[in-house]
Design a protein around this motif. Structure first.
Motif, PDB file in Angstrom:
ATOM      1  N   VAL A   1     -12.041   2.967  -2.289  1.00 33.25           N
ATOM      2  CA  VAL A   1     -11.461   1.711  -1.676  1.00 33.25           C
ATOM      3  C   VAL A   1     -10.082   2.146  -1.714  1.00 33.25           C
ATOM      4  CG1 VAL A   1     -11.058  -0.765  -1.825  1.00 33.25           C
ATOM      5  CG2 VAL A   1     -13.284   0.307  -2.498  1.00 33.25           C
TER       6      VAL A   1
ATOM      7  N   ALA B   1      -5.885   0.518  -0.598  1.00 27.96           N
ATOM      8  CA  ALA B   1      -5.319  -0.804  -0.058  1.00 27.96           C
ATOM      9  C   ALA B   1      -4.925  -0.805   1.259  1.00 27.96           C
ATOM     10  CB  ALA B   1      -3.830  -0.921  -0.909  1.00 27.96           C
TER      11      ALA B   1
ATOM     12  N   ASN C   1     -11.215   0.371   3.425  1.00 24.63           N
ATOM     13  CA  ASN C   1      -9.835  -0.508   3.078  1.00 24.63           C
ATOM     14  C   ASN C   1     -10.084  -2.014   2.542  1.00 24.63           C
ATOM     15  OD1 ASN C   1      -8.177   1.821   3.224  1.00 24.63           O
ATOM     16  ND2 ASN C   1      -7.890   1.327   5.598  1.00 24.63           N
ATOM     17  N   VAL C   2      -9.255  -2.244   1.511  1.00 26.61           N
ATOM     18  CA  VAL C   2      -9.390  -3.654   1.133  1.00 26.61           C
ATOM     19  C   VAL C   2      -9.030  -4.877   1.884  1.00 26.61           C
ATOM     20  CG1 VAL C   2      -7.042  -3.804   0.311  1.00 26.61           C
ATOM     21  CG2 VAL C   2      -8.767  -5.033  -1.138  1.00 26.61           C
TER      22      VAL C   2
ATOM     23  N   LEU D   1     -11.035   3.262  -6.959  1.00 29.39           N
ATOM     24  CA  LEU D   1      -9.995   2.598  -6.156  1.00 29.39           C
ATOM     25  C   LEU D   1      -8.984   3.809  -6.065  1.00 29.39           C
ATOM     26  CD1 LEU D   1      -8.070   0.498  -5.004  1.00 29.39           C
ATOM     27  CD2 LEU D   1      -7.696  -0.240  -7.373  1.00 29.39           C
TER      28      LEU D   1
ATOM     29  N   ARG E   1      -1.903  -3.935  -2.332  1.00 33.79           N
ATOM     30  CA  ARG E   1      -2.141  -3.037  -3.562  1.00 33.79           C
ATOM     31  C   ARG E   1      -2.591  -4.001  -4.493  1.00 33.79           C
ATOM     32  NH1 ARG E   1       2.141   0.153  -7.095  1.00 33.79           N
ATOM     33  NH2 ARG E   1       0.901   1.604  -8.527  1.00 33.79           N
TER      34      ARG E   1
ATOM     35  N   ALA F   1      -6.086  -5.178  -3.797  1.00 31.57           N
ATOM     36  CA  ALA F   1      -6.926  -3.982  -4.141  1.00 31.57           C
ATOM     37  C   ALA F   1      -7.174  -3.768  -5.846  1.00 31.57           C
ATOM     38  CB  ALA F   1      -6.412  -2.609  -3.715  1.00 31.57           C
TER      39      ALA F   1
END
Length: 494
Positions: free
Chosen positions: A138, A140, A252-253, A288, A328, A331
């Motif tokens: 994952v 941001a 992506n978040v 992450l 960010r 995330a």
């Protein structure tokens, strides 16, 4: 915040995310009225004193020396105004290290280990055992390195003898990413005729027929071309997993369904392709990839994310610094709310890009004052808690004589350090002015993650005339955490 300033959209969204994070960790959020930036240090110190606070935690200054002289430094001004409160200054490690890959764990409801399972639960357990493992990287924002890392892991598994194939890869023209394909074999895409156009999609049927051990599937949130086997790519992935094939994927978040409104408020862009949150909860492993916003913007300016003709537009819109900071935070909070910095010291595969293994190193700076022992004991307690290496360092200027009293004092400091399990170093400097350079060089040499120093007892005039060692150390140590330990003796000077 200022009473007059109205928060912008990005700032308001960021504030909401901070408030939610504070609530999640059991803290309390307070907002203080601010007249000016110059008044902020005094307000914070006054608040801390009134509420019996023993430690203030804040981030490093990003100002240059001249900006600090012109605008003032919040950290330095706070150090001038408080003597009985520790100040812990936290480094943005991703900004210094380029990127971090943090493992995330999802909380699962506790089960009674003695309860007999029903026949339906037994069937579900059997299905879980037969099912492939699911791992998701994952990020941001685009360009943080999700696909790059997925490919590196695929090649690492291939070298270990696993049967790994690429089910779907989107390089977006990035040469660095394409170079990571290595020996991995790509399963040919399926061509679908849609309104007279020939469009390509992942060939799920071919993947199920070949049945590799592991398949790499990029961009989990992708919507398939009409006429495909499934409407969404994550539905293809679920089908592949059910067939006993393990999947490593990326997302992506901003594509998480539950964050759709928050992302809209932050960026002004409504993300159309989303993944239900429960898909991520089905993952056996989530990692992450954390990259500092400025590092990501540099990649964008260098043409490593989008084509050069799209760079200016992206930097002025989605890739604005405020957007990236807020994304960010989303995330880190939503995807990895169980991540602890100590997890970075886990033993991991060295073949993957990024600081996979982190060894905490505590670096204690002392002089010969009576407070040296207190700093050494504080260093020992922190190092013991983090299971870290710890080092105590004293710098002797060559222009100052080594007296018998000094030798005796250094022997006592060294014996205490070694008795507690640390290492004691005596370094030399050509003059007092060079002490900071010597300490900073040694801290970098031993890969320090946290520096511990005592508060300066100099007056404002003495600080300006002699240049505070604490101020200079803070300026040269922005890539590491720094704990400035409170000093209660008004005669103590650094």
């Amino acid at each position: 915040m200022s009473n007059k300033k109205q928060l912008g959209r990005e700032e308001a969204a960021f504030k909401r995310s901070i408030m939610k994070l504070v609530e999640k960790v059991g803290g309390s959020f307070e907002e203080l009225p601010l007249c000016s930036r110059r008044a902020l240090p005094g307000m914070l110190v006054q608040y801390a004193v009134e509420h019996n606070i023993t430690r203030i935690v804040m981030g490093h200054s990003k100002q240059t020396r001249w900006q600090e002289l012109w605008q003032g430094s919040i950290v330095h001004d706070m150090l001038q105004q408080t003597r009985n409160i520790d100040i812990f200054i936290v480094a943005d490690r991703a900004e210094h290290e380029g990127e971090r890959i943090l493992p995330a764990k999802h909380k699962k409801p506790a089960e009674d280990p003695y309860r007999r399972l029903s026949s339906q639960e037994v069937e579900r357990r059997i299905e879980q055992i037969r099912r492939g493992r699911f791992k998701v990287y994952v990020g941001a924002a685009p360009g943080v390195g999700k696909t790059y890392t997925m490919l590196r892991e695929g090649n690492d598994l291939l070298r270990k003898g696993a049967e790994v194939r690429i089910g779907l890869l989107e390089t977006h023209g990035r040469k660095e990413t394409l170079a990571q394909v290595g020996q991995l074999e790509t399963i040919r895409r399926k061509v679908i005729d849609y309104r007279g156009a020939q469009l390509e999609e992942m060939d799920t049927e071919e993947i199920l027929r070949l049945k590799p051990e592991i398949v790499l599937v990029d961009e989990l949130a992708h919507t398939n071309v009409p006429g495909s086997r499934n409407k969404k790519r994550y539905e293809d992935v679920m089908e592949i997993l059910d067939a006993g094939i393990s999947v490593i994927s990326t997302v992506n978040v901003q594509h998480l369904e539950s964050l759709n409104d928050a992302v809209m408020q932050i960026t002004g862009v409504r993300v159309r392709e989303t993944v239900p949150d429960h898909i991520l909860w089905l993952a056996d492993e989530v990692q992450l990839i954390d990259v500092a916003p400025e590092s990501l913007r540099r990649r964008m300016r260098d043409g490593q994310i989008y084509a050069m003709d799209k760079v200016d537009q992206a930097l002025g819109n989605f890739f604005k610094t405020g957007n990236l900071i807020a994304l960010r935070e989303l995330a880190l909070r939503e995807i990895a709310d169980d991540v602890d910095e100590r997890l970075e010291s886990w033993e991991r595969k060295g073949a993957l890009r990024g600081p996979w293994r982190r060894q905490e190193v505590i670096f204690v700076c002392v002089n010969t004052s009576p407070h040296a022992e207190r700093l050494i004991r504080r260093g020992f307690r922190i190092a013991h808690r983090l299971k870290a290496i710890w080092i105590v360092t004293f710098v002797q200027p060559n222009d100052r004589p080594v007296t018998p009293e000094l030798s005796e004092r250094l022997d006592a400091i060294g014996q205490l350090t070694e008795r507690l399990g640390g290492k004691f170093h005596i370094l030399s400097a050509t003059s007092r002015h060079q002490i900071v350079d010597v300490l900073a060089a040694k801290a970098n040499e031993v890969k320090t993650t946290q520096m511990i120093i005592g508060q300066s007892r100099r007056t404002l005039w003495q600080e300006w005339w002699h240049q505070s060692l604490v101020k200079r150390l803070l300026r040269s140590s922005r890539h590491m955490d720094v704990l400035v330990v409170a000093d209660f003796d008004p005669k103590f000077q650094v």
